[in-house]
Design a protein around this motif. Sequence first.
Motif, short mmCIF file in Angstrom:
data_model
loop_
_atom_site.label_atom_id
_atom_site.label_comp_id
_atom_site.label_asym_id
_atom_site.label_seq_id
_atom_site.Cartn_x
_atom_site.Cartn_y
_atom_site.Cartn_z
N GLN A 196 -14.89 -18.08 35.07
CA GLN A 196 -15.27 -18.73 36.32
C GLN A 196 -15.67 -20.17 36.07
N GLY A 197 -15.32 -21.06 36.97
CA GLY A 197 -15.68 -22.46 36.82
C GLY A 197 -17.19 -22.66 36.85
N LEU A 198 -17.65 -23.70 36.20
CA LEU A 198 -19.08 -23.97 36.16
C LEU A 198 -19.65 -24.25 37.55
N HIS A 199 -18.82 -24.81 38.42
CA HIS A 199 -19.29 -25.15 39.77
C HIS A 199 -18.52 -24.42 40.86
N GLY A 557 -29.79 -20.54 30.41
CA GLY A 557 -29.52 -19.67 31.55
C GLY A 557 -30.20 -20.14 32.81
N SER A 558 -31.33 -20.83 32.67
CA SER A 558 -32.05 -21.32 33.84
C SER A 558 -31.27 -22.40 34.59
N GLN A 559 -30.19 -22.87 33.98
CA GLN A 559 -29.37 -23.90 34.64
C GLN A 559 -28.34 -23.30 35.59
N GLN A 563 -25.48 -17.10 41.82
CA GLN A 563 -24.02 -16.91 41.91
C GLN A 563 -23.29 -17.35 40.63
N GLY A 564 -24.04 -17.79 39.63
CA GLY A 564 -23.42 -18.20 38.38
C GLY A 564 -22.97 -19.64 38.35
N ARG A 565 -23.39 -20.43 39.34
CA ARG A 565 -23.02 -21.84 39.36
C ARG A 565 -23.98 -22.66 38.51
N LEU A 566 -23.43 -23.62 37.80
CA LEU A 566 -24.26 -24.57 37.06
C LEU A 566 -24.90 -25.50 38.09
N ARG A 567 -26.19 -25.29 38.33
CA ARG A 567 -26.86 -26.01 39.42
C ARG A 567 -28.35 -26.11 39.13
N ASP A 568 -28.91 -27.25 39.40
CA ASP A 568 -30.35 -27.45 39.19
C ASP A 568 -31.10 -26.91 40.40
N TRP A 570 -34.39 -26.06 40.21
CA TRP A 570 -35.80 -26.22 39.90
C TRP A 570 -36.36 -27.48 40.57
N THR A 571 -37.65 -27.44 40.88
CA THR A 571 -38.31 -28.69 41.26
C THR A 571 -38.53 -29.50 39.99
N LYS A 572 -38.70 -30.80 40.15
CA LYS A 572 -38.89 -31.67 39.00
C LYS A 572 -40.13 -31.27 38.21
N GLU A 573 -41.22 -30.94 38.92
CA GLU A 573 -42.47 -30.58 38.26
C GLU A 573 -42.34 -29.27 37.50
N ASP A 574 -41.65 -28.30 38.09
CA ASP A 574 -41.46 -27.01 37.43
C ASP A 574 -40.66 -27.16 36.14
N MET A 575 -39.61 -27.97 36.20
CA MET A 575 -38.78 -28.15 35.01
C MET A 575 -39.56 -28.87 33.92
N GLU A 576 -40.37 -29.82 34.28
CA GLU A 576 -41.18 -30.52 33.28
C GLU A 576 -42.15 -29.57 32.60
N HIS A 577 -42.76 -28.67 33.39
CA HIS A 577 -43.66 -27.68 32.80
C HIS A 577 -42.89 -26.75 31.87
N PHE A 578 -41.73 -26.30 32.32
CA PHE A 578 -40.90 -25.38 31.52
C PHE A 578 -40.49 -26.04 30.20
N LYS A 579 -40.09 -27.30 30.27
CA LYS A 579 -39.66 -28.00 29.06
C LYS A 579 -40.83 -28.21 28.11
N ALA A 580 -42.00 -28.47 28.65
CA ALA A 580 -43.17 -28.66 27.79
C ALA A 580 -43.52 -27.37 27.06
N ALA A 581 -43.50 -26.25 27.80
CA ALA A 581 -43.78 -24.95 27.17
C ALA A 581 -42.70 -24.62 26.14
#
Length: 704
Positions: A196-199, A557-559, A563-568, A570-581
């Motif tokens: 399946q295509g990424l988008h 996988g969080s990306q 439906q399996g689409r490559l799509r953001d 997340w809110t900006k703040e949530d992703m920053e917290h996730f990346k920090a952890a």
Amino acid sequence: MQTRWTPVKTAIALALCGTFASAAFAGGQAAQPATQQANPAAKPQASAPATSAASSSDSAPANATLRPGDDFFAWANGGWLSKTEIPADRSSWGAMASLAEETNQRIVKLIEDAGKDKSANSEARKVSDYYAAYMNEAAIDAKGAAPLKPQLAKIAAIKDKPGLVRVLGESLRADVDPLNNTDFFTENVFGLWVAQGLHDTARNMPYLLQGGLGMPDRAYYLDSSERMAGLRTQYQKHIAAMLKMAGFDNAEARAAKVFALEVDIANGHASRADSADVLKADNTWTLKDFTANAPGLDWNAFFKAAQLGDQDKFIVWHPSAMKGTAALVERIDLATWKDYLAFHRINQMAGVLPKAFVDARFDFYGKALTGTPQQSVRWKRALGATNEAMDEAVGKLYVAKYFPAENKAHLQQMVANIVDAFGKRVDKLDWMAPATRAQAKEKLKTLYVGVGYPDKWKSYAALKVVPNDAFGNAVRAEQFHYKEEIAKLHHKPERTEWAMPPQLVNAVNLPLQNALNFPAAILQPPFYDPKAPDAANYGSIGAIIGHEISHSFDDQGSQFDAQGRLRDWWTKEDMEHFKAASGKLVAQYNAYKPFPDLAVNGQLTLSENLADLAGLAAAYDAYRASGGKNANEEGDRAFFIGYASSWRNKAREAAERRGILTDGHAPPQYRTATVRNLDAWYKAFDVQPGQALYLPPDQRVRVW
């Protein structure tokens, strides 16, 4: 069939949202053909049955003064580690490999029985004939290198660069899988993956990946260490040996040019860490883009020869490799390219050629590359080849005999419990915004979970299998699989399609399908035992289930959305917290140093480490929620020991070093150390400050 770095095409190696462990296909070592043993056709002997939990002798620490908080892996597996030797035909050995070995022995008996049963259906007969042809070493030796001649003659007949491009296109195979199986290796110049295509969830698309190397990764060509330099020397000798046995003169000089070409190809390759970054792979090219971005190769002619002439768009996973290799097609002389193609075809087909080819290949890929001293016996290699050629046909035989319906029902309930536990963990995240939480819950709600075997089996009616024609069978199987994958380009994606056959000891998360597969072969002791306490089962198979669920929410996988689409999503703040952890987990694993000169790569292994951590936590919650009065501290100890026991493993140094460089999984002892991030482990084993694994509560990594 083309040889894989993993035991088969459907391997087991978690990375992006990938598979669960390092590689245990119930089917032998198709990826590591080895030297001939004294009795290559010896029938498999029954091995001791696996157990669902560590016995007292297995779990007793080799050093009585060792505490769980010092080295939980060694403490829980001390007895096993002290008494277990890696088999001579293996580069590593552990719980998964042992279970695969036992499963193999069952499967071989089923295949041999099918060969004796005159009433066996045509598919079972094909499986038996394929296996028997591979086992008939006398017939293979009698034919010598003759089966190779038509293919080598086709290469020799190349007269110009257009002819070269045509043969390169015809050599393309659907033999890579970057998302499901983190399989980036192919000896052909490029690898094809159809998914399946990424988008675009409504259509399957062709993905093109880098390829063309005979060693596992660009690092083997470009790393300046003494060890890598030594392997390069041995590999060049291997190229010469293969060419010489196939009748080529001036083999050493030709090998030097072939090797130099591979070094040039490697210079265009992406690193293993970059390959695992799907955002860097999100490159949609039209035919015009190939001409503009990667000049030097007639892409229209290449795709026409590869049966892809009707495709208007491709997803190019490795743009630098397309550009680099295309330029080499134009720059490197025709004679070198022809020798390159000849060597790789010989190398790919060595397993179904006479003993001298098999031995020469094992001298490099077995002894030199992985430190394996002895080749697998013939029946293991025959089973590995049969599994690769007719994976689901073999799996159908296995499931009918060895996977009871009640096991499937019990596992489905465990999956439901762990999905529910993961959902509750999401609900409790105080850092997650409502919009992000809703998307995460939607992924869990729409998750497809396949247990045991696929809902719809593949058909092998179009595959021709000829008794006593091992070489021809391998070529036809290779072509059959390619046509099968090409056909998907004209059909809509199927969410319930499996990426693993039932007899594979592994599990997988499929991000584009938002789906999980748990093959039947892993759903048995020591990972799952219907007679064992729930605590042990949740600690072993439960953690595996949680691991695969968690892959939907790891750094990769969080990306992808529900439906399996490559799509953001997340809110900006949530992703920053996730990346920090996540960064804390990267640092934790970067500090592990198996060798003085080589540390674990925390970024390369991040996806797997995140899934281990979140999966173990969710499995623990599910065990506690469903365990009733048995969910107590004694049960907690059984839970964590079950987890550690599932990771018991020993590896040869060469194999472990290769894994650290190329595998998205950390070595098992460090995956076991995931427990140091769970508060319950400290209480269960009275882990105190001053012990090696102890982390203060504020330094324990908590993501999900």
